[in-house]
Design a protein around this motif. Sequence first.
Motif, PDB file in Angstrom:
ATOM      1  N   ASP A   8       0.832  -1.201   0.000  1.00  0.00           N
ATOM      2  CA  ASP A   8       0.000   0.000   0.000  1.00  0.00           C
ATOM      3  C   ASP A   8       0.868   1.253   0.000  1.00  0.00           C
ATOM      4  OD1 ASP A   8      -2.757   0.930   0.021  1.00  0.00           O
ATOM      5  OD2 ASP A   8      -2.332   1.734   2.012  1.00  0.00           O
ATOM      6  N   ASP A   9       1.962   1.209   0.765  1.00  0.00           N
ATOM      7  CA  ASP A   9       2.907   2.333   0.736  1.00  0.00           C
ATOM      8  C   ASP A   9       3.539   2.468  -0.649  1.00  0.00           C
ATOM      9  OD1 ASP A   9       2.398   2.853   3.393  1.00  0.00           O
ATOM     10  OD2 ASP A   9       4.136   1.746   4.132  1.00  0.00           O
ATOM     11  N   ALA A  10       3.844   1.323  -1.273  1.00  0.00           N
ATOM     12  CA  ALA A  10       4.416   1.354  -2.620  1.00  0.00           C
ATOM     13  C   ALA A  10       3.428   1.943  -3.616  1.00  0.00           C
ATOM     14  CB  ALA A  10       4.824  -0.055  -3.050  1.00  0.00           C
ATOM     15  N   ALA A  11       2.140   1.636  -3.423  1.00  0.00           N
ATOM     16  CA  ALA A  11       1.115   2.209  -4.303  1.00  0.00           C
ATOM     17  C   ALA A  11       1.030   3.718  -4.129  1.00  0.00           C
ATOM     18  CB  ALA A  11      -0.232   1.559  -4.009  1.00  0.00           C
ATOM     19  N   ASP A  12       1.152   4.190  -2.889  1.00  0.00           N
ATOM     20  CA  ASP A  12       1.165   5.632  -2.639  1.00  0.00           C
ATOM     21  C   ASP A  12       2.313   6.295  -3.399  1.00  0.00           C
ATOM     22  OD1 ASP A  12      -0.937   6.641  -1.188  1.00  0.00           O
ATOM     23  OD2 ASP A  12       0.069   6.602   0.740  1.00  0.00           O
ATOM     24  N   ALA A  13       3.493   5.670  -3.331  1.00  0.00           N
ATOM     25  CA  ALA A  13       4.665   6.240  -3.998  1.00  0.00           C
ATOM     26  C   ALA A  13       4.497   6.280  -5.507  1.00  0.00           C
ATOM     27  CB  ALA A  13       5.913   5.436  -3.630  1.00  0.00           C
ATOM     28  N   ARG A  14       3.696   5.380  -6.040  1.00  0.00           N
ATOM     29  CA  ARG A  14       3.473   5.308  -7.482  1.00  0.00           C
ATOM     30  C   ARG A  14       2.269   6.131  -7.925  1.00  0.00           C
ATOM     31  NH1 ARG A  14       6.348   1.210  -5.853  1.00  0.00           N
ATOM     32  NH2 ARG A  14       7.600  -0.092  -7.276  1.00  0.00           N
ATOM     33  N   THR A  15       1.646   6.839  -7.004  1.00  0.00           N
ATOM     34  CA  THR A  15       0.472   7.670  -7.314  1.00  0.00           C
ATOM     35  C   THR A  15       0.745   9.077  -6.794  1.00  0.00           C
ATOM     36  OG1 THR A  15      -0.854   5.680  -6.868  1.00  0.00           O
ATOM     37  CG2 THR A  15      -2.052   7.738  -7.210  1.00  0.00           C
ATOM     38  N   PRO A  16       1.467   9.898  -7.548  1.00  0.00           N
ATOM     39  CA  PRO A  16       1.934  11.182  -7.027  1.00  0.00           C
ATOM     40  C   PRO A  16       0.856  12.247  -6.882  1.00  0.00           C
ATOM     41  CG  PRO A  16       2.561  10.938  -9.331  1.00  0.00           C
ATOM     42  CD  PRO A  16       1.971   9.629  -8.911  1.00  0.00           C
ATOM     43  N   VAL A  17      -0.277  12.073  -7.542  1.00  0.00           N
ATOM     44  CA  VAL A  17      -1.312  13.116  -7.552  1.00  0.00           C
ATOM     45  C   VAL A  17      -2.317  12.868  -6.433  1.00  0.00           C
ATOM     46  CG1 VAL A  17      -3.138  14.168  -8.927  1.00  0.00           C
ATOM     47  CG2 VAL A  17      -1.011  13.463 -10.019  1.00  0.00           C
ATOM     48  N   SER A  60       4.527   5.241 -15.359  1.00  0.00           N
ATOM     49  CA  SER A  60       3.629   6.358 -15.050  1.00  0.00           C
ATOM     50  C   SER A  60       3.078   6.984 -16.320  1.00  0.00           C
ATOM     51  CB  SER A  60       4.369   7.418 -14.216  1.00  0.00           C
ATOM     52  OG  SER A  60       5.441   7.967 -14.961  1.00  0.00           O
ATOM     53  N   ALA A  61       2.012   7.758 -16.139  1.00  0.00           N
ATOM     54  CA  ALA A  61       1.383   8.471 -17.247  1.00  0.00           C
ATOM     55  C   ALA A  61       1.131   9.907 -16.778  1.00  0.00           C
ATOM     56  CB  ALA A  61       0.077   7.785 -17.647  1.00  0.00           C
ATOM     57  N   PRO A  62       2.115  10.785 -16.905  1.00  0.00           N
ATOM     58  CA  PRO A  62       1.993  12.139 -16.359  1.00  0.00           C
ATOM     59  C   PRO A  62       0.768  12.904 -16.843  1.00  0.00           C
ATOM     60  CG  PRO A  62       4.264  11.690 -16.972  1.00  0.00           C
ATOM     61  CD  PRO A  62       3.452  10.540 -17.480  1.00  0.00           C
ATOM     62  N   LEU A  63       0.379  12.710 -18.105  1.00  0.00           N
ATOM     63  CA  LEU A  63      -0.787  13.442 -18.594  1.00  0.00           C
ATOM     64  C   LEU A  63      -2.052  12.982 -17.883  1.00  0.00           C
ATOM     65  CD1 LEU A  63      -1.753  15.615 -20.496  1.00  0.00           C
ATOM     66  CD2 LEU A  63      -2.016  13.887 -22.286  1.00  0.00           C
ATOM     67  N   LEU A  64      -2.147  11.687 -17.585  1.00  0.00           N
ATOM     68  CA  LEU A  64      -3.288  11.198 -16.810  1.00  0.00           C
ATOM     69  C   LEU A  64      -3.284  11.793 -15.409  1.00  0.00           C
ATOM     70  CD1 LEU A  64      -3.634   7.394 -17.663  1.00  0.00           C
ATOM     71  CD2 LEU A  64      -5.216   9.234 -18.252  1.00  0.00           C
TER      72      LEU A  64
END
Length: 224
Positions: free
Chosen positions: A72-81, A203-207
């Motif tokens: 879950d922490d890893a998911a947070d790190a992969r979801t910057p927005v 990642s997909a920065p535009l998304l």
Amino acid sequence: MSRAALLLLADGRFPAGGYAHSGGVEAAVAHKAVHDIDSLEAFCRGRLHTTGLTTAGLAAAAAAGCDPLLLDDAADARTPVPALRAVARKLGRQMMRAARATFPSAELDRLAAERPQGAHQPIVQGLAARAAGLTPQDAACAAAYETVGGPATAAVRLLSLDPLDASRLLARLSPETDTIAAAAADAAALVATEGPDALPSASAPLLDITGEQHAAWTVRLFAS
């Protein structure tokens, strides 16, 4: 193991709240990036190879028995927005409710107690797959499929597309979805020795940008 359990977990009618989310395609339609079936296919393919790969890896790792709190922490790190982190946790809460009712397990109960604000959706999805006796690759396949199935279904409503065209699009993406699921499962197998950093972080920065913008809209058809 029951293959029917995989069908249930990946079914859009599974009451986990996904039907209320467009996977970013509503914002893409507003920006004219998606306007027909061909542009929708390009959008879905891009999402599959970025967000899809990342979430599939997290789901596979959870199904493999990796520590869900670390994941879950890893998911947070992969979801910057922030807006998309909030969406992921909201979907996780809804998935948790459906999963605990459908595939009861002590692991799901423990995660629900330790993450009362909601864990990220793919973590819950992976634990649900584990409780159903499915493999990490099965969990990855369900997660990967959702990353394209959700936007395709939403675009039918947003653009009045022919549902048959959307189904044909998903069929064309099936081999790539399988490939992504296999790659995600392979990465998940390394977590035991290398830790969560072994998981994909595409990642997909535009998304990310349009996801934050979409959250601020006062009028919208989908929650995200």
